[in-house]
Design a protein around this motif. Sequence first.
Motif, PDB file in Angstrom:
ATOM      1  N   VAL A 150      39.821 -24.086  -7.793  1.00  0.00           N
ATOM      2  CA  VAL A 150      38.898 -25.214  -7.724  1.00  0.00           C
ATOM      3  C   VAL A 150      38.360 -25.279  -6.302  1.00  0.00           C
ATOM      4  N   ASN A 151      37.050 -24.997  -6.180  1.00  0.00           N
ATOM      5  CA  ASN A 151      36.452 -24.874  -4.842  1.00  0.00           C
ATOM      6  C   ASN A 151      35.000 -25.358  -4.888  1.00  0.00           C
ATOM      7  N   GLY A 152      34.854 -26.620  -5.322  1.00  0.00           N
ATOM      8  CA  GLY A 152      33.510 -27.176  -5.367  1.00  0.00           C
ATOM      9  C   GLY A 152      32.656 -26.495  -6.416  1.00  0.00           C
ATOM     10  N   LEU A 153      31.511 -25.950  -6.006  1.00  0.00           N
ATOM     11  CA  LEU A 153      30.574 -25.319  -6.928  1.00  0.00           C
ATOM     12  C   LEU A 153      30.959 -23.893  -7.274  1.00  0.00           C
ATOM     13  N   GLU A 154      32.006 -23.374  -6.648  1.00  0.00           N
ATOM     14  CA  GLU A 154      32.362 -21.975  -6.833  1.00  0.00           C
ATOM     15  C   GLU A 154      33.667 -21.813  -7.605  1.00  0.00           C
ATOM     16  N   ASP A 155      33.939 -22.755  -8.548  1.00  0.00           N
ATOM     17  CA  ASP A 155      35.155 -22.673  -9.343  1.00  0.00           C
ATOM     18  C   ASP A 155      35.173 -21.375 -10.149  1.00  0.00           C
ATOM     19  N   GLU A 156      36.359 -20.770 -10.260  1.00  0.00           N
ATOM     20  CA  GLU A 156      36.525 -19.572 -11.069  1.00  0.00           C
ATOM     21  C   GLU A 156      37.944 -19.528 -11.586  1.00  0.00           C
ATOM     22  N   SER A 157      38.185 -18.735 -12.635  1.00  0.00           N
ATOM     23  CA  SER A 157      39.512 -18.722 -13.240  1.00  0.00           C
ATOM     24  C   SER A 157      39.781 -17.381 -13.894  1.00  0.00           C
ATOM     25  N   VAL A 158      41.074 -17.106 -14.110  1.00  0.00           N
ATOM     26  CA  VAL A 158      41.521 -15.952 -14.885  1.00  0.00           C
ATOM     27  C   VAL A 158      42.488 -16.461 -15.952  1.00  0.00           C
TER      28      VAL A 158
END
Length: 341
Positions: free
Chosen positions: A130-138
């Motif tokens: 969770v990093n603002g507009l740059e959220d990503e996940s695996v």
Amino acid sequence: CRLLLLGSLWLLAAPPASNIFQRPTGSPAPPRLQYLLEPLHAAVHTQRGATATLPCVLRALPQNYRVKWSKVEPANYRENVIIITNGLYHKNYGPLSPRVRLRHSHRYDASLTITDVALEDEGRYRCQLVNGLEDESVSLTLHLEGVVFPYQPSNGRYKFNYHEAKRACEQQDSRLATYQQLYKAWTEGLDWCNAGWVLDGTVHYPIINSREPCGGRLLLPGVRTYGARDKQKDRFDAFCFTSALQGGQVYFIRGHLNFKEASQACRNHGATIAKVGQLYSAWKFSQLDRCDGGWLADGSVRYPITTPRQHCGGLPDPGVRSFGFPSKELRTYGTYCFAGK
């Protein structure tokens, strides 16, 4: 220092459980991972009672980030938060809380370690940056090695609604199987004509040998499905799943015992009468092989065969054979006991 601590605790506040986001068909693929490394393997295989680690590694540390681990629950299609960290502090949530920790083998490592793995731990997990507009996940899947078995009560087939099937499996040292577990069991030879509940509330039955009472001879082998059914009103059998025995072993006591005497014989040895799931686990993982029918905790009589032979049921395949639910007054059988360590 106080301001820093308060800020850190705010970062770890748990969001409510949220519905799983599903990307619509035809929508663009998710953006390429910038901070998270794609896992080398998307599945981790383990057994009940073991320690398993689900990898999640960052290639860089963005400012003001959080890593959130959650588990997807197939029964209600929601994600439940397990742990949140900002690199300095972490907080655990939910029933998994006492058995999870971050591996943290280096400063970029946010991998999740689960100790004393339980049957209900199997499933899909998500590591989200969770990093603002740059959220990503695996996403990763935890697979337990185990065995699926059909189960019905003593009063006949098709008696369980979904909730009763779920409880019945849990009472036999198992849990309702997932569809994926049932499908895998079918590929390994499970052939059963009675339909049963699985964990997501759908109903299926696996057929290896097509035959008239089981959908007809013309249908190809496969896992036949009734789809989603009413969990309160509809009634079927259950497909249960169990894994390696946890902290004990199953053994046989020979004798001509009724059910009450069989239970007492186990207690006399400091053990308990074995559950159906425990017998299947001993057959699968300890190669327990006996030609003797024995009482089990639910009042059924069964015996495990790993080396098929003519005088032990005459069937060509290994399996746990059943005499059903004979009268508990019959002094005909031995008993299978479970001794904890």
